[in-house]
Design a protein around this motif. Sequence first.
Motif, PDB file in Angstrom:
ATOM      1  N   ALA A 276       0.805  -1.259  -0.004  1.00  0.00           N
ATOM      2  CA  ALA A 276       0.245   0.110  -0.003  1.00  0.00           C
ATOM      3  C   ALA A 276       0.970   1.279   0.037  1.00  0.00           C
ATOM      4  N   PHE A 277       2.082   1.293   0.570  1.00  0.00           N
ATOM      5  CA  PHE A 277       3.124   2.333   0.566  1.00  0.00           C
ATOM      6  C   PHE A 277       4.372   1.999   0.254  1.00  0.00           C
ATOM      7  N   GLN A 278       5.236   2.889  -0.349  1.00  0.00           N
ATOM      8  CA  GLN A 278       6.553   2.316  -0.938  1.00  0.00           C
ATOM      9  C   GLN A 278       7.441   2.330   0.297  1.00  0.00           C
ATOM     10  N   HIS A 279       7.610   3.317   1.131  1.00  0.00           N
ATOM     11  CA  HIS A 279       8.412   3.637   2.206  1.00  0.00           C
ATOM     12  C   HIS A 279       7.939   2.968   3.742  1.00  0.00           C
ATOM     13  N   HIS A 280       8.921   2.301   4.274  1.00  0.00           N
ATOM     14  CA  HIS A 280       8.780   1.688   5.488  1.00  0.00           C
ATOM     15  C   HIS A 280       9.873   1.935   6.561  1.00  0.00           C
ATOM     16  N   VAL A 281       9.731   1.482   7.636  1.00  0.00           N
ATOM     17  CA  VAL A 281      10.933   1.694   8.566  1.00  0.00           C
ATOM     18  C   VAL A 281      11.657   0.442   8.935  1.00  0.00           C
ATOM     19  N   LEU A 282      12.834   0.293   8.888  1.00  0.00           N
ATOM     20  CA  LEU A 282      13.651  -0.846   9.195  1.00  0.00           C
ATOM     21  C   LEU A 282      14.452  -0.494  10.486  1.00  0.00           C
TER      22      LEU A 282
ATOM     23  N   GLY B 270      25.148  -2.149  19.913  1.00  0.00           N
ATOM     24  CA  GLY B 270      23.938  -2.811  20.251  1.00  0.00           C
ATOM     25  C   GLY B 270      22.769  -1.802  20.291  1.00  0.00           C
ATOM     26  N   ALA B 271      22.935  -0.522  20.266  1.00  0.00           N
ATOM     27  CA  ALA B 271      21.690   0.400  20.063  1.00  0.00           C
ATOM     28  C   ALA B 271      21.018   0.229  18.665  1.00  0.00           C
ATOM     29  N   PRO B 272      19.845   0.469  18.842  1.00  0.00           N
ATOM     30  CA  PRO B 272      18.806   0.577  17.547  1.00  0.00           C
ATOM     31  C   PRO B 272      19.219   1.603  16.763  1.00  0.00           C
ATOM     32  N   ARG B 273      19.120   1.372  15.223  1.00  0.00           N
ATOM     33  CA  ARG B 273      19.154   2.484  14.305  1.00  0.00           C
ATOM     34  C   ARG B 273      17.821   1.980  13.407  1.00  0.00           C
ATOM     35  N   VAL B 274      17.317   3.168  13.322  1.00  0.00           N
ATOM     36  CA  VAL B 274      15.900   3.337  12.201  1.00  0.00           C
ATOM     37  C   VAL B 274      16.442   3.798  10.879  1.00  0.00           C
ATOM     38  N   SER B 275      15.924   3.146   9.883  1.00  0.00           N
ATOM     39  CA  SER B 275      16.201   3.892   8.438  1.00  0.00           C
ATOM     40  C   SER B 275      14.994   3.597   7.718  1.00  0.00           C
TER      41      SER B 275
ATOM     42  N   GLY C 202      16.652  -3.432  -1.356  1.00  0.00           N
ATOM     43  CA  GLY C 202      18.170  -3.266  -1.467  1.00  0.00           C
ATOM     44  C   GLY C 202      18.519  -1.840  -0.666  1.00  0.00           C
ATOM     45  N   SER C 203      19.586  -1.792  -0.778  1.00  0.00           N
ATOM     46  CA  SER C 203      20.654  -0.666  -0.154  1.00  0.00           C
ATOM     47  C   SER C 203      21.770  -0.354  -0.882  1.00  0.00           C
ATOM     48  N   MET C 204      22.083   1.100  -0.537  1.00  0.00           N
ATOM     49  CA  MET C 204      23.073   1.713  -1.421  1.00  0.00           C
ATOM     50  C   MET C 204      24.300   1.176  -1.062  1.00  0.00           C
ATOM     51  N   PRO C 205      25.514   0.844  -1.590  1.00  0.00           N
ATOM     52  CA  PRO C 205      26.674   0.400  -1.188  1.00  0.00           C
ATOM     53  C   PRO C 205      27.120   1.119   0.099  1.00  0.00           C
ATOM     54  N   GLY C 206      27.706   0.184   1.063  1.00  0.00           N
ATOM     55  CA  GLY C 206      28.286   0.607   2.431  1.00  0.00           C
ATOM     56  C   GLY C 206      27.336   1.435   3.197  1.00  0.00           C
ATOM     57  N   SER C 207      25.964   1.416   3.032  1.00  0.00           N
ATOM     58  CA  SER C 207      25.027   2.353   3.860  1.00  0.00           C
ATOM     59  C   SER C 207      25.133   1.575   5.195  1.00  0.00           C
ATOM     60  N   ARG C 208      24.632   2.380   6.208  1.00  0.00           N
ATOM     61  CA  ARG C 208      24.707   2.021   7.707  1.00  0.00           C
ATOM     62  C   ARG C 208      24.098   0.664   7.877  1.00  0.00           C
ATOM     63  N   LYS C 209      22.696   0.883   7.273  1.00  0.00           N
ATOM     64  CA  LYS C 209      21.655  -0.270   7.389  1.00  0.00           C
ATOM     65  C   LYS C 209      22.428  -1.714   7.072  1.00  0.00           C
ATOM     66  N   ALA C 210      23.245  -1.521   5.731  1.00  0.00           N
ATOM     67  CA  ALA C 210      23.723  -2.774   5.210  1.00  0.00           C
ATOM     68  C   ALA C 210      25.017  -3.213   6.153  1.00  0.00           C
ATOM     69  N   VAL C 211      25.809  -2.320   6.642  1.00  0.00           N
ATOM     70  CA  VAL C 211      26.806  -2.718   7.363  1.00  0.00           C
ATOM     71  C   VAL C 211      26.328  -3.323   8.725  1.00  0.00           C
ATOM     72  N   ASP C 212      25.307  -2.605   9.234  1.00  0.00           N
ATOM     73  CA  ASP C 212      24.667  -3.215  10.590  1.00  0.00           C
ATOM     74  C   ASP C 212      24.359  -4.481  10.231  1.00  0.00           C
ATOM     75  N   LEU C 213      23.509  -4.854   9.089  1.00  0.00           N
ATOM     76  CA  LEU C 213      23.226  -6.234   8.769  1.00  0.00           C
ATOM     77  C   LEU C 213      24.128  -6.990   8.282  1.00  0.00           C
ATOM     78  N   GLN C 214      25.263  -6.734   7.924  1.00  0.00           N
ATOM     79  CA  GLN C 214      26.338  -7.719   7.466  1.00  0.00           C
ATOM     80  C   GLN C 214      26.743  -8.035   8.659  1.00  0.00           C
TER      81      GLN C 214
ATOM     82  N   GLY D 243      13.021 -10.605  11.975  1.00  0.00           N
ATOM     83  CA  GLY D 243      13.792 -12.038  11.541  1.00  0.00           C
ATOM     84  C   GLY D 243      15.190 -11.570  11.423  1.00  0.00           C
ATOM     85  N   ARG D 244      15.784 -12.185  10.331  1.00  0.00           N
ATOM     86  CA  ARG D 244      17.179 -12.120   9.724  1.00  0.00           C
ATOM     87  C   ARG D 244      17.213 -11.580   8.484  1.00  0.00           C
ATOM     88  N   ALA D 245      18.009 -10.651   8.274  1.00  0.00           N
ATOM     89  CA  ALA D 245      18.335 -10.322   6.846  1.00  0.00           C
ATOM     90  C   ALA D 245      19.446 -10.930   6.326  1.00  0.00           C
TER      91      ALA D 245
END
Length: 158
Positions: free
Chosen positions: A24-30, A37-42, A56-68, A95-97
């Motif tokens: 229903a909407f394009q943008h969500h909060v991850l 260990g602190a939370p980060r929302v993106s 998908g995520s831009m190369p080297g984004s904070r959320k990508a680095v967090d999930l790696q 879950g797990r990315a």
Amino acid sequence: MSTWQEFAERTPELAARVRARLEAFQHHVLATLRRDGAPRVSGTEVAWRGPDLVFGSMPGSRKAVDLQRDGRFALHANPGAPEDMMGGVDVKLAGRAVEVTGDEHRAWVEEVGPPSPDSHLFRLDLTEVTTTGVAEDQTHLVITRWTPTEGVRIFKRT
């Protein structure tokens, strides 16, 4: 943990409601976990690729680095404006990315054409799906929670 397809096969009605809210909407909060260990929302957008729920995520984004580093995530679907929620449900997934690499990643880059061929692609494996809505008679909340081990459980809160 379950893939989107496994979740949808086990609970098709719930999966259809969740998918409708996500579409229903394009943008969500991850939410991811920072190194300390602190939370980060993106902000993020999700899509379905074959049987999988992905983003998908831009190369080297904070959320990508967090999930790696730590693949745990929570995703809150955009609830929209209050009038959009009338009769709808609030949706949260956890879950797990898992980062998609190799031939599957190359195929995604060719098909989708992200801004950079080095963009990240993550598959979301689910440990929990929760919807929250107001009962038809407007007297209580109805919370539906699914996990791979417990299946669907419904709670009512006044």
